[in-house]
Design an enzyme around this catalytic site. Structure first.
Site, PDB file in Angstrom:
ATOM      1  N   LYS A 179       0.851  -1.192   0.000  1.00  0.00           N
ATOM      2  CA  LYS A 179       0.000   0.000   0.000  1.00  0.00           C
ATOM      3  C   LYS A 179       0.888   1.245   0.000  1.00  0.00           C
ATOM      4  CE  LYS A 179      -4.260   1.286   2.419  1.00  0.00           C
ATOM      5  NZ  LYS A 179      -4.953   1.158   3.703  1.00  0.00           N
TER       6      LYS A 179
HETATM    7  C1  E4P Z   1      -8.358   2.234   3.577  1.00  0.00           C
HETATM    8  O1  E4P Z   1      -7.584   1.390   3.181  1.00  0.00           O
HETATM    9  C2  E4P Z   1      -8.235   2.936   4.863  1.00  0.00           C
HETATM   10  O2  E4P Z   1      -7.599   2.065   5.770  1.00  0.00           O
HETATM   11  C3  E4P Z   1      -9.556   3.276   5.495  1.00  0.00           C
HETATM   12  O3  E4P Z   1     -10.658   2.858   4.723  1.00  0.00           O
HETATM   13  C4  E4P Z   1      -9.642   4.642   6.053  1.00  0.00           C
HETATM   14  O4  E4P Z   1     -10.906   4.790   6.655  1.00  0.00           O
HETATM   15  P1  E4P Z   1     -11.241   5.925   7.726  1.00  0.00           P
HETATM   16  O5  E4P Z   1     -11.507   7.199   6.993  1.00  0.00           O
HETATM   17  O6  E4P Z   1     -12.481   5.404   8.403  1.00  0.00           O
HETATM   18  O7  E4P Z   1     -10.054   6.018   8.647  1.00  0.00           O
END
Ligand code: E4P
Length: 218
Positions: free
Chosen positions: A87
């Site tokens: 990622k």
């Molecule tokens: C995606 O990979 C992120 O980990 C995640 O969806 C972020 O979500 P949040 O805005 O609830 O922190």
């Protein structure tokens, strides 16, 4: 539509996996910290533990923000387990790293995407997944679903194979709307995935079926 769970909590991952509908896991440094997982060795071990619980892709995020660091970190993450997807943040060096990994056949997830232009760059770099954060856009009075629609149109126009991973999902309607638009994947918390199960007419109907069975079998 693929279902990923957005957590680093092993119990919740186990619970989602036991439902039989889980296709993968996304994590991020904040989710790791929330579970108290700190220190490189512990974090790496935790990724392996997650991979051993699920059958699908597990996104593991780099901490570096420079190209060389991302490449170094991403390569060790990818070597950890065949289910790992590297990622990368949506910054200039992240796009360069996505291209590097794509050329090497290593799968990537470009994260922190908030515009169609960013998603277009991620696709051109050969990212496996692009993660538009719809909840965080909604939080600032901007329509997150509109971004999913824009990305879907652009990717279809050119036949990009990058999968749209709708992230920052806050409630069940986000999942339904993303499914209607045709997002390839959604990632959300266990509570939101389980929210899809709920309907009062199901509960009322089941209670009636069971009561009628009891009456007839006294
Ligand atoms: C995606 O990979 C992120 O980990 C995640 O969806 C972020 O979500 P949040 O805005 O609830 O922190």
């Amino acid at each position: 539509m693929k279902f990923f769970i957005d957590t680093a909590n092993l119990d919740q991952i186990r619970e989602a996996q036991s439902l039989g509908v889980l296709d993968g896991v996304t994590t991020n440094p904040s989710l790791m910290a929330k579970e108290g997982i700190t220190g490189t060795n512990n974090i790496l071990k935790h990724y392996v533990a997650i991979c051993n619980l699920v059958d699908g892709d597990v996104s593991a995020e780099v901490i570096s923000t420079d190209y060389e660091g991302m490449v170094r970190e991403g390569e060790s993450l990818a070597e950890l387990h065949h289910q790992i997807v590297v990622k990368l943040p949506m910054i200039k060096d992240g796009i360069r790293a996505a291209k590097y990994f794509s050329d090497k056949g290593i799968r990537t997830n470009v994260t922190l995407v908030f515009s169609a232009g960013q998603a277009l760059l991620a696709a051109k770099a050969g990212a496996t997944y692009v993660s538009p954060f719809i909840g965080r856009l909604d939080d600032i009075s901007t329509d997150g679903l509109n971004l999913i629609e824009e990305i879907k149109t652009i990717y279809e126009n050119y036949g990009y194979e990058t999968q749209i991973l709708a992230a920052s999902i806050r409630h069940t309607m986000h999942i339904i709307d993303c499914a209607k638009i045709g997002a390839d994947v959604m990632t959300g918390p266990l509570s939101v995935i389980e929210g899809l199960l709920k309907h009062p007419l199901t509960d009322i109907g089941l209670a009636k079926f069971l009561a009628d069975y009891e009456k007839g079998n006294k």
